[in-house]
Each structure stands twice: as structure tokens, then as C-alpha cells.
Write an enzyme that holds these catalytic residues in place. Structure first.
Site, mmCIF file in Angstrom:
data_model
loop_
_atom_site.group_PDB
_atom_site.id
_atom_site.type_symbol
_atom_site.label_atom_id
_atom_site.label_comp_id
_atom_site.label_asym_id
_atom_site.label_seq_id
_atom_site.Cartn_x
_atom_site.Cartn_y
_atom_site.Cartn_z
ATOM 1 N N HIS A 144 47.728 34.412 32.546
ATOM 2 C CA HIS A 144 47.074 35.276 33.535
ATOM 3 C C HIS A 144 48.128 36.095 34.289
ATOM 4 O O HIS A 144 47.981 37.313 34.469
ATOM 5 C CB HIS A 144 46.272 34.401 34.502
ATOM 6 C CG HIS A 144 45.686 35.138 35.657
ATOM 7 N ND1 HIS A 144 44.383 35.587 35.682
ATOM 8 C CD2 HIS A 144 46.225 35.502 36.857
ATOM 9 C CE1 HIS A 144 44.146 36.189 36.833
ATOM 10 N NE2 HIS A 144 45.254 36.144 37.569
ATOM 11 N N GLU A 145 49.200 35.430 34.723
ATOM 12 C CA GLU A 145 50.243 36.136 35.480
ATOM 13 C C GLU A 145 51.026 37.101 34.598
ATOM 14 O O GLU A 145 51.364 38.216 35.033
ATOM 15 C CB GLU A 145 51.185 35.122 36.132
ATOM 16 C CG GLU A 145 50.508 34.138 37.065
ATOM 17 C CD GLU A 145 49.704 34.816 38.171
ATOM 18 O OE1 GLU A 145 50.019 35.976 38.514
ATOM 19 O OE2 GLU A 145 48.758 34.192 38.680
ATOM 20 N N HIS A 148 49.082 40.204 34.282
ATOM 21 C CA HIS A 148 49.252 41.076 35.449
ATOM 22 C C HIS A 148 50.468 41.981 35.262
ATOM 23 O O HIS A 148 50.416 43.183 35.522
ATOM 24 C CB HIS A 148 49.458 40.234 36.712
ATOM 25 C CG HIS A 148 48.193 39.837 37.400
ATOM 26 N ND1 HIS A 148 47.179 40.731 37.682
ATOM 27 C CD2 HIS A 148 47.781 38.627 37.893
ATOM 28 C CE1 HIS A 148 46.201 40.102 38.318
ATOM 29 N NE2 HIS A 148 46.532 38.818 38.442
ATOM 30 N N GLU A 223 41.864 41.055 38.568
ATOM 31 C CA GLU A 223 41.803 39.628 38.269
ATOM 32 C C GLU A 223 40.971 39.363 37.021
ATOM 33 O O GLU A 223 41.325 38.519 36.197
ATOM 34 C CB GLU A 223 41.227 38.865 39.467
ATOM 35 C CG GLU A 223 42.127 38.834 40.686
ATOM 36 C CD GLU A 223 43.495 38.252 40.392
ATOM 37 O OE1 GLU A 223 43.581 37.231 39.676
ATOM 38 O OE2 GLU A 223 44.492 38.815 40.878
#
Length: 293
Positions: A144-145, A148, A223
Site C-alpha cells: 500500500h505504501e 503511494h 487511499e
């Protein structure tokens, strides 16, 4: 959520300082002394609006390290640190970005990524995350990071923040000028009156609230994208679904610490407060992942 709040707070502080400094230098008075010069006002607004956002972006890594006390892993000293660095490296390679700095900090289950450039970002995880989740779930959070970073979310957030800052500064002064000249009928050639200054102050607060909603909306949108990015990097959405469920306390294991059960990285809110939330509710994020699978 903390990194976004820190980014916005730093940005706001710089914008306020720039606005005060330029006002003390007489820029506001010059713009309105002989009629509002919209071209010069837009230039002024761009300088004030983007300066804060860009400085916040460039300082984001250092500010994140300082605010969390994150320790960058230069040379792994434990098996967990070695696994963490290797996992970030593998995910970064899959995403086609440079190897980020990897850090650990003390705190409740959470993680963040920040930095001005894709190939020199920072990915940090908390001790609570490493201790309270399985490695598959931690890998999903790391994905997930990394997503980003790969999506360039910090840069995009900076551009959006700069644009909304610009319009807040610009529109507040246009409204202030109109109120001062038409409603209060100030015809003083020496410059704007007290009505202009009060109106600008009030409008910057009101327009700033609307701007915060716009930035928060984008933050919620990114997100969802990062969740989907994690699923793509791992080849399946299930680890991210499990990680979100655990973080949201929807399916806590019996051995989970009490403070873990009430913690959620989403920061989601309901009602009017949801308009200012940087993260959507975890239930919506899980539903989005399942509907896409």
C-alpha cells in the site's frame, strides 16, 4: 494520517508567514492602491499558494522522521529488519521505483510513505504493526505504501494543495476589494481600508475550510488507489483485505492487544466530519477491494 496533518500544518504555516511578510512589504496595498490588478494578484497568489506546498513537500521526509522518531535501517541487525528491507526492495522493484529508505518507529499499528521523489522516498512502519500483524498482512501494508510512492501521491497532493491555496488567496482578496469599494464605499486612493482587511481575513478562513475539504477528498481517493496498488503488487487483494480488517478491529484475533482493537489507519469519520477525513472508512476500502477482485 499524521503525515498528512503534518504536511498540511507545515504548508499552512508557510502560507501564513508568506502572506504576512508580503503584506508588511506593502504588496497588498500596491495591488489595490489604484484598482485591483488581477494579473499581478494572480502572480502574488501563485507565489504564496505554492511556496508553502512545495516547502512542505521538500521537508516531508525529515519532518516525518522527526515527528515519529523513526529509525532508518542502514544495516539490518535482526531477522525482522532484514525481512522488512528485503520485502520493501522486492515491492519497489515490482513497482518500478528506486529503493526507498526503510525505517521503524515506536507506536501503535501504522505505516507511512513520504518524500518528494519516487526514487528517494521513505517507507516507515511502527513496532505495533510488526508485532500485531502477520508477515503477509505487513507485506500488504508495505505494498500500500509503495503504491503511494509509485502513484506520486505526495507530489499530486502538493499540486492540489498549491492550486487551492492560490485560489483561496486570490478569491479572498477579490472579494475583499469588492466589499471595500462597493459595499463600504471606500474611495481612499491610498489603498484598501479596514473593511478590505477584515473581509480578506474572514474569506481566507471560509475558503480555507472549503480547500481543506478538497484536499481531504483527494486524500481519501488516493487511499483507494493505494489499496488497489497493493493488491496488484501482491497479485491478490486478500492480504490487503485481511490487513485492513485487522487494523480496523473488524476481525481481531484473540491475542491482539486491547489498544490494537480500537486502532485504524483509515482515520475515517462519519457525518460532517467525514468531509475533512484523510482516509475513507475501512469498510468502504474493503468493499472496494472485494468488488474489484
Amino acid at each position: 494520517m499524521k503525515r498528512i496533518i503534518l504536511f498540511l500544518a507545515t504548508n499552512l504555516a508557510v502560507v501564513l508567514v508568506m502572506s504576512v511578510v508580503l503584506s508588511l512589504l506593502g504588496v497588498n496595498r500596491y495591488l489595490t492602491a489604484n484598482g485591483l490588478n488581477l494579473g499581478m494578484l494572480m502572480t502574488y497568489s501563485l507565489v504564496v499558494g505554492f511556496t508553502g506546498a512545495i516547502i512542505s513537500l521538500l521537508m516531508s521526509k525529515q519532518m516525518a522522521k522527526w515527528s515519529t522518531g523513526a529509525h532508518v535501517i542502514d544495516a539490518p541487525s535482526t531477522s525482522t529488519e532484514l525481512w522488512l528491507v528485503d520485502t520493501v526492495k522486492r515491492l519497489a522493484d515490482r513497482a518500478g521505483i528506486g529503493m526507498p529508505e526503510v525505517a521503524i518507529y515506536e507506536g501503535e499499528p501504522n505505516a507511512f510513505a513520504t518524500g518528494a521523489f519516487k526514487d528517494s522516498a521513505l517507507v516507515a512502519v511502527s513496532t505495533g504493526l510488526l508485532e500485531g500483524m502477520t508477515r503477509d498482512e505487513v507485506e500488504a501494508v508495505l505494498g500500500h505504501e509503495i503504491a503511494h510512492v509509485s502513484n506520486g501521491d505526495m507530489v499530486t497532493l502538493t499540486l492540489i494543495q498549491g492550486v487551492v491555496n492560490t485560489f483561496v488567496v486570490f478569491l479572498a482578496r477579490v472579494v475583499g476589494y469588492v466589499i471595500d469599494k462597493t459595499v463600504l464605499r471606500n474611495n481612499d486612493d491610498r489603498g484598501p481600508g479596514i473593511g478590505y482587511m477584515v473581509t480578506v481575513f474572514v474569506c481566507e478562513i471560509v475558503f480555507g475550510i472549503v480547500a481543506s475539504m478538497i484536499v481531504a477528498w483527494f486524500s481519501r481517493y488516493r487511499e483507494f488507489r493505494a489499496d488497489a496498488g497493493s493488491a496488484k503488487l501482491l497479485g491478490t487483494p486478500q492480504p490487503m483485505v485481511k490487513a485492513l480488517a485487522r487494523l480496523g478491529g473488524l476481525e481481531p484475533p484473540e491475542s491482539m492487544p486491547a489498544n490494537f482493537k480500537s486502532f485504524g489507519i483509515n482515520g475515517g469519520r462519519s457525518g460532517f466530519a467525514a468531509l475533512f477525513s484523510s482516509h475513507p472508512p475501512i469498510e468502504e476500502r474493503i468493499a472496494a477491494l472485494r468488488s474489484a477482485s
